[in-house]
Write an enzyme that holds these catalytic residues in place. Structure first.
Site, PDB file in Angstrom:
ATOM      1  N   THR A 145       1.065  -0.806  -0.017  1.00  0.00           N
ATOM      2  CA  THR A 145      -0.633  -0.239  -0.260  1.00  0.00           C
ATOM      3  C   THR A 145       0.544   0.975  -0.117  1.00  0.00           C
ATOM      4  OG1 THR A 145      -2.052   0.828   1.189  1.00  0.00           O
ATOM      5  CG2 THR A 145      -0.285  -0.182   2.718  1.00  0.00           C
ATOM      6  N   GLU A 146       0.582   1.982  -0.474  1.00  0.00           N
ATOM      7  CA  GLU A 146       1.233   3.563  -0.847  1.00  0.00           C
ATOM      8  C   GLU A 146       1.940   4.122  -0.177  1.00  0.00           C
ATOM      9  OE1 GLU A 146      -1.476   6.477  -3.876  1.00  0.00           O
ATOM     10  OE2 GLU A 146      -1.212   4.509  -4.146  1.00  0.00           O
ATOM     11  N   ASN A 147       1.318   4.080   0.806  1.00  0.00           N
ATOM     12  CA  ASN A 147       0.884   4.799   2.354  1.00  0.00           C
ATOM     13  C   ASN A 147       2.495   4.056   3.775  1.00  0.00           C
ATOM     14  OD1 ASN A 147      -1.000   2.825   2.928  1.00  0.00           O
ATOM     15  ND2 ASN A 147      -0.949   4.070   4.765  1.00  0.00           N
ATOM     16  N   GLY A 148       2.574   3.295   2.411  1.00  0.00           N
ATOM     17  CA  GLY A 148       3.928   2.583   3.569  1.00  0.00           C
ATOM     18  C   GLY A 148       3.824   1.755   4.181  1.00  0.00           C
ATOM     19  N   SER A 207       8.471   4.398  -0.357  1.00  0.00           N
ATOM     20  CA  SER A 207       6.899   3.252  -1.237  1.00  0.00           C
ATOM     21  C   SER A 207       6.862   3.830  -3.134  1.00  0.00           C
ATOM     22  CB  SER A 207       5.572   3.659  -0.418  1.00  0.00           C
ATOM     23  OG  SER A 207       4.752   2.691  -1.065  1.00  0.00           O
TER      24      SER A 207
END
Length: 217
Positions: free
Chosen positions: A51-54, A93
């Protein structure tokens, strides 16, 4: 246009995607319907969700009594983490995405063209709120792009079109389209029907699809 055939439930469509993603893949899921895929991974198959928020190692949606308010995905929804999951900076990310380290992404769509163009961040209308998020980075950096969407809009208009009229997320980026009516593969800028939902015939599918469809037989 009135659609008389409902086709597959979107959870079943998500399950089809989960079955098609190879074991050991690193996968990013878009916000909304794509998130369903995480709940349908076959037993014994290991898929590492990013997930791109880390977070690398996102698990399925947790039970209500096991929700961690500090553990969320990019859509701000509660998620779980599998053993061995790791956390990192937002910039790291996106480095994973832009560096080609993610094997698959599953995204929603407003429109997909017959050449595999994707429009999924804005309808272009004056009062619409742009929400591109990381979609442009994903379609540019991820090796395989799967789209999951309903075949028609709520107004009964085709989402699979000859040419996108909404602002593009990316050109020639979509590999497969999974809808409630069919599974369609993009090959050499043409759309090939791989599977149709029960009760759906090719002529009907073509009638609710603006773009030209083909079969492999």
């Amino acid at each position: 246009m009135e659609l008389k055939i409902t086709g597959w439930d979107m959870n079943l469509v998500a399950q089809k995607i989960a079955n098609d993603i190879p074991d050991g893949s690193y996968v990013n899921l878009g916000i909304g319907i794509p998130e369903l895929v995480a709940n349908h991974i076959p037993k014994g198959k290991e898929i590492i969700f990013h997930t791109e928020n880390g977070l690398l190692g996102m698990g399925p949606q947790p039970e209500p009594d096991k929700i961690d308010p500090e553990l969320i995905n990019a859509g701000k929804k509660s998620v779980s983490a599998i053993p061995g999951a790791c956390y990192f900076h937002h910039a790291d990310s996106f480095m994973m995405i832009r560096g080609g380290h993610i094997d698959y992404c599953v995204l929603g769509a407003f429109q997909v063209s017959q050449e595999g163009d994707l429009a999924n961040w804005s309808t272009g209308e004056p009062n619409s709120v742009p929400a591109v998020g990381g979609a442009m980075d994903l379609v540019a950096g991820v090796k395989n792009v799967f789209v999951i969407t309903t075949h028609l809009t709520k107004k009964g208009e085709p989402k699979i079109v000859k040419e996108c009229t909404y602002p593009l997320t990316g050109k020639n980026v979509v590999n497969k389209i999974y809808t409630n009516l069919a599974v369609i593969e993009v090959i050499d800028k043409k759309l090939f029907v791989l599977e149709m939902a029960p009760g759906v015939e090719f002529n009907f599918l073509q009638s609710v699809t603006e773009a030209e469809l083909h079969t492999k037989t």
